[in-house]
Design a protein around this motif. Sequence first.
Motif, PDB file in Angstrom:
ATOM      1  N   PRO A 289       7.958  -2.705   3.466  1.00 22.87           N
ATOM      2  CA  PRO A 289       8.492  -2.778   2.100  1.00 22.87           C
ATOM      3  C   PRO A 289       8.723  -4.197   1.601  1.00 22.87           C
ATOM      4  CG  PRO A 289      10.229  -2.168   3.642  1.00 22.87           C
ATOM      5  CD  PRO A 289       8.943  -2.147   4.415  1.00 22.87           C
ATOM      6  N   LEU A 290       8.709  -5.177   2.496  1.00 19.34           N
ATOM      7  CA  LEU A 290       8.936  -6.564   2.091  1.00 19.34           C
ATOM      8  C   LEU A 290       7.702  -7.185   1.451  1.00 19.34           C
ATOM      9  CD1 LEU A 290      10.960  -7.836   5.202  1.00 19.34           C
ATOM     10  CD2 LEU A 290      11.851  -7.105   2.978  1.00 19.34           C
ATOM     11  N   ASN A 291       6.517  -6.770   1.902  1.00 15.60           N
ATOM     12  CA  ASN A 291       5.291  -7.360   1.349  1.00 15.60           C
ATOM     13  C   ASN A 291       4.210  -6.316   1.028  1.00 15.60           C
ATOM     14  OD1 ASN A 291       4.395  -6.615   3.902  1.00 15.60           O
ATOM     15  ND2 ASN A 291       4.475  -8.714   4.711  1.00 15.60           N
ATOM     16  N   MET A 292       4.521  -5.051   1.221  1.00 17.13           N
ATOM     17  CA  MET A 292       3.624  -3.926   0.927  1.00 17.13           C
ATOM     18  C   MET A 292       2.356  -3.928   1.783  1.00 17.13           C
ATOM     19  SD  MET A 292       5.168  -2.066  -1.174  1.00 17.13           S
ATOM     20  CE  MET A 292       6.876  -2.580  -1.045  1.00 17.13           C
ATOM     21  N   GLU A 293       2.372  -4.659   2.881  1.00 17.44           N
ATOM     22  CA  GLU A 293       1.211  -4.659   3.771  1.00 17.44           C
ATOM     23  C   GLU A 293       1.096  -3.315   4.483  1.00 17.44           C
ATOM     24  OE1 GLU A 293       1.317  -7.871   6.503  1.00 17.44           O
ATOM     25  OE2 GLU A 293       0.825  -9.401   5.002  1.00 17.44           O
ATOM     26  N   ARG A 294      -0.146  -2.808   4.572  1.00 18.25           N
ATOM     27  CA  ARG A 294      -0.410  -1.541   5.230  1.00 18.25           C
ATOM     28  C   ARG A 294      -1.111  -1.790   6.558  1.00 18.25           C
ATOM     29  NH1 ARG A 294      -1.552   3.294   0.972  1.00 18.25           N
ATOM     30  NH2 ARG A 294      -0.012   2.679  -0.581  1.00 18.25           N
ATOM     31  N   GLU A 295      -0.778  -0.974   7.542  1.00 22.34           N
ATOM     32  CA  GLU A 295      -1.368  -1.125   8.863  1.00 22.34           C
ATOM     33  C   GLU A 295      -1.590   0.256   9.460  1.00 22.34           C
ATOM     34  OE1 GLU A 295      -0.286  -3.083  13.238  1.00 22.34           O
ATOM     35  OE2 GLU A 295       1.011  -3.413  11.503  1.00 22.34           O
ATOM     36  N   VAL A 296      -2.761   0.447  10.058  1.00 24.85           N
ATOM     37  CA  VAL A 296      -3.037   1.697  10.749  1.00 24.85           C
ATOM     38  C   VAL A 296      -2.371   1.643  12.118  1.00 24.85           C
ATOM     39  CG1 VAL A 296      -4.794   3.240  11.679  1.00 24.85           C
ATOM     40  CG2 VAL A 296      -5.208   2.025   9.529  1.00 24.85           C
ATOM     41  N   MET A 297      -1.328   2.449  12.283  1.00 21.11           N
ATOM     42  CA  MET A 297      -0.580   2.458  13.544  1.00 21.11           C
ATOM     43  C   MET A 297      -1.282   3.308  14.593  1.00 21.11           C
ATOM     44  SD  MET A 297       3.420   3.481  14.114  1.00 21.11           S
ATOM     45  CE  MET A 297       4.252   3.062  15.648  1.00 21.11           C
ATOM     46  N   ALA A 298      -1.842   4.427  14.138  1.00 21.83           N
ATOM     47  CA  ALA A 298      -2.607   5.297  15.035  1.00 21.83           C
ATOM     48  C   ALA A 298      -3.734   5.912  14.226  1.00 21.83           C
ATOM     49  CB  ALA A 298      -1.717   6.372  15.642  1.00 21.83           C
ATOM     50  N   ALA A 299      -4.939   5.872  14.788  1.00 21.44           N
ATOM     51  CA  ALA A 299      -6.119   6.234  13.996  1.00 21.44           C
ATOM     52  C   ALA A 299      -6.616   7.650  14.217  1.00 21.44           C
ATOM     53  CB  ALA A 299      -7.252   5.247  14.278  1.00 21.44           C
ATOM     54  N   ASN A 300      -6.047   8.369  15.163  1.00 21.89           N
ATOM     55  CA  ASN A 300      -6.626   9.678  15.472  1.00 21.89           C
ATOM     56  C   ASN A 300      -5.542  10.617  16.012  1.00 21.89           C
ATOM     57  OD1 ASN A 300      -8.537  11.653  15.707  1.00 21.89           O
ATOM     58  ND2 ASN A 300      -9.653  10.703  17.397  1.00 21.89           N
ATOM     59  N   ILE A 301      -4.524  10.864  15.204  1.00 19.12           N
ATOM     60  CA  ILE A 301      -3.435  11.735  15.643  1.00 19.12           C
ATOM     61  C   ILE A 301      -3.693  13.167  15.162  1.00 19.12           C
ATOM     62  CG2 ILE A 301      -1.789   9.817  15.572  1.00 19.12           C
ATOM     63  CD1 ILE A 301      -0.606  11.072  13.023  1.00 19.12           C
ATOM     64  N   PRO A 302      -3.086  14.166  15.810  1.00 21.55           N
ATOM     65  CA  PRO A 302      -3.302  15.549  15.382  1.00 21.55           C
ATOM     66  C   PRO A 302      -2.682  15.802  14.003  1.00 21.55           C
ATOM     67  CG  PRO A 302      -2.385  15.430  17.608  1.00 21.55           C
ATOM     68  CD  PRO A 302      -2.271  14.073  17.019  1.00 21.55           C
ATOM     69  N   GLU A 303      -3.239  16.785  13.336  1.00 21.83           N
ATOM     70  CA  GLU A 303      -2.671  17.197  12.059  1.00 21.83           C
ATOM     71  C   GLU A 303      -1.482  18.112  12.320  1.00 21.83           C
ATOM     72  OE1 GLU A 303      -4.177  18.985   7.738  1.00 21.83           O
ATOM     73  OE2 GLU A 303      -5.452  19.147   9.527  1.00 21.83           O
ATOM     74  N   GLY A 304      -0.427  17.969  11.552  1.00 16.91           N
ATOM     75  CA  GLY A 304       0.751  18.818  11.723  1.00 16.91           C
ATOM     76  C   GLY A 304       2.027  18.057  11.442  1.00 16.91           C
ATOM     77  N   TRP A 305       3.128  18.783  11.508  1.00 13.62           N
ATOM     78  CA  TRP A 305       4.445  18.191  11.231  1.00 13.62           C
ATOM     79  C   TRP A 305       5.005  17.570  12.499  1.00 13.62           C
ATOM     80  CZ3 TRP A 305       9.483  18.778  12.887  1.00 13.62           C
ATOM     81  CH2 TRP A 305      10.476  18.221  12.065  1.00 13.62           C
ATOM     82  N   PHE A 306       5.583  16.366  12.361  1.00 13.48           N
ATOM     83  CA  PHE A 306       6.133  15.693  13.538  1.00 13.48           C
ATOM     84  C   PHE A 306       7.334  14.847  13.153  1.00 13.48           C
ATOM     85  CE2 PHE A 306       2.963  12.749  11.795  1.00 13.48           C
ATOM     86  CZ  PHE A 306       3.672  11.561  11.715  1.00 13.48           C
TER      87      PHE A 306
END
Length: 851
Positions: A289-306
């Motif tokens: 939120p300080l600079n609005m930079e986006r980063e992919v933390m995990a590229a292939n996680i399962p779909e669903g609520w967690f």
Amino acid sequence: MKTTRKSLWALTFSAALCASLSANADTIEVQKLKHVGPFPVSTPWMADSVNVKGEKFAMEGVLDSPLSFNLLNNGKEVAASQLLADNAKQNALHLASFTVYNTSRTKATVEVKGLKQYRLFVDGEQVKVKGDKAETVLLPSTHTVVIKYLTSSDSSSDKTADKDAAQDFKVSVTAADGKQLSVGEASANTKRTLNIYDAICMPNYSSVALSPNGKFMIVCKTWVDRQGKKHSINELRNSQTSKVVASFEENVRWMPRTNKMYFTEKAGDNAIAGEGKADGAMQLITINPLNMEREVMAANIPEGWFLFTPDEKSLIYTLYEEGRKKDPQVYDVKEPDDRQPGWRTRSYLAKYDLASGILQPLTFGYHNVYLNDISADSRYLLIGKSEERLTKRPTTLNSLYRLDLNDMSVEALVEKGEFLNSAQFSPDGKSILVTGSPEAFDGIGKNVEEGQIPSMVDTQLYLMNLADKKVRPMTKNFNPNVQSVDWSKADGNIYFTAEDKDCMHLFQLNPKSGKFTLLKTPEENIKSFSIAAAAPEMAFSGQSASNADRLYKMSTKAQKSLLVDDLSARLLKDIELGECKAWNFVNSRGDTLCCRYYLPPHFDASKKYPMVVNYYGGCSPTTRMFQSRYPHHVYAAMGYVVLVVNPSGATGFGQKFSARHVDTAGEGVAEDIISSTQAFCDEHSFVNRKKIGCIGASYGGFMTQYLQTKTDLFAAAISHAGISDHTSYWGEGYWGYSYSEVSMANEYPWTNKHLFVDQSPLYNADKIHTPLLFVHGTADNNVPVGESIQLYTALKLLGRPTAMVLVDGQDHHIIDYEKRIKWQNTIFAWFAKWLQDDGSWWKEMYGEEKM
């Protein structure tokens, strides 16, 4: 005419009650209008004398070119006699407007003289003009009339003619059928009344979430536009400055520790280089939120609520496994609930390790297993397991377990617990906070009179010490009904919302001392709140009986609310509301009933007003919400006094009060509504006692039906999705038998004929004489539509005044925008027919034919 849904209500020239029509339908001449223009237009170069259709050029065609009515926001007020004085000698477009206010459905004629080239719009929609007149139907509200006209350099050749033309300009409005209406002059100080589109389309803050350090908040803003399209946007606000930093269409949430936001989206075809992409794979993306930079933390996680574990190393998933599918043509039903879609699908838990990408199942079995909480040290999961036991109340049992993620060992905390709801860890992980009914833990939280059965939905708090499993009831002597709960890691206190009579308030509970503190908030209904994980900060949204949503922040140390954003001020700045006043009534049992009433705008105590009485009568109070399914201020704007009654049996007033709902099937509750209505009329001479209507939905729909078997007090009644036969509802509704655990505790159709038969309106149909309207969704799975059909049929056979309107494809709530408008107008039309002696609206919608 089709009712508009275009947003012209923001214009500041709303209606003033400056003149009224008499019963003889006198014509009102508009004296002042708001004007903007001229907007010059030029004659085109004539490449040919005619177009491809063989038509000669006509300047009037320019009238069909777009011109935003929002320009009128900056318009000037002018006298009608001067409207053309300075603007009649040039080729130009103009806009002029005024407003019309009416409290009943009105057929009106608008006449414009002195203009040859113009278009007429009412509430943004063009109205066909014949000669100098246009006919339109005005639903109860304040309406904006816009005249889009064209002046021409050829319209006059001398000053005398210009002057005569200006003097000849006149606009007038006439109402048919002796209806009354008022024309509003274009004054910046005038206001309009609330209408049904406001109630449905008004934006609101549906949720708020603070960052762990409390420096930012995410606020979800939702609304429905005038075309019925739903919108949702997440605003990121700086908590210190209250300013909006960014807006997201994605469903962004806070990570538990690092003060970053995250969301998921479908992974691309090359989610992970060199690896296959799993079906349904998602990307986990963070935003700083300080600079609005986006980063992919995990590229292939399962779909669903967690949920993230607090150390942000793992994701705890709730996943689903589908059971044996039914044959769509012929199928068996395993349990009563197997009629519900998805009942055979069961939930289980799994852990996804962000470093390795391994998904580890944590639970296995055929019972539903769900996640209650994760301990602050990320070591333990608080797990719940539910199972059915149909032969005894309660029919659902809930177990609680603590699972150690280090060695997968499981400790049973509660086995097959009765009347339990949810649980969460204390910040130190040494105890758990459990929500449940007064009868939970063998009734140690019960506080009712001898012979009373507590209401299962009167939610209590219990504190369990994990070392010895001892349980302490926390709210036994606390009357408000607990709703949303959060245990603060920053200060160790428990914060929760609770139904507090007809309000929803915020409370603080010190778990050591057991002391409750009512937090001083400006709103009567707190809708959402959030506490920061690592700072003594809180944010919340709410509204009250006479204002829309506002957003606040609060230091939990100082406990002083600070306004962040006032949606209400912007939304209601041009709207005039009638007063809402509290009024209490003491019933024959000595219970104080918490009531309130709404007065029409421009209320005159010397007049007699029809009245609408609204209630639920079931297990919950009718709270002081501004936006609701039955928007009380909208009814008041139509000329009704509105009385809201919270009869005995509702939660939020203490266990003894809410227990009056159990095993009564309307007894006592009906007397409360009847007696309080009569007492209100005795104390308030402005109510027309011969023109009182009543309305309720669901259990309130049952109460509407049941009331008519007890009294002739009401001149009209409306039952939406009401229960007419307790036995058929018990057996057919998706939640019929389970809700009966609340309302008919330990009683069944074969054990208590009095409750299930004698108290059912269907078996007392011959006692009903009040004109009774049934409205019901045809796809209602909660209260099946047959509940309305069978009593409607009975009344028709008895020759009683009744009607039934079905809403195709709608469930217990009428959600579809167009259908909701028609549903609401049906209600308005029925009351207009019987309480205002005006059947024209009903006739227009449904006719008078008997076939």
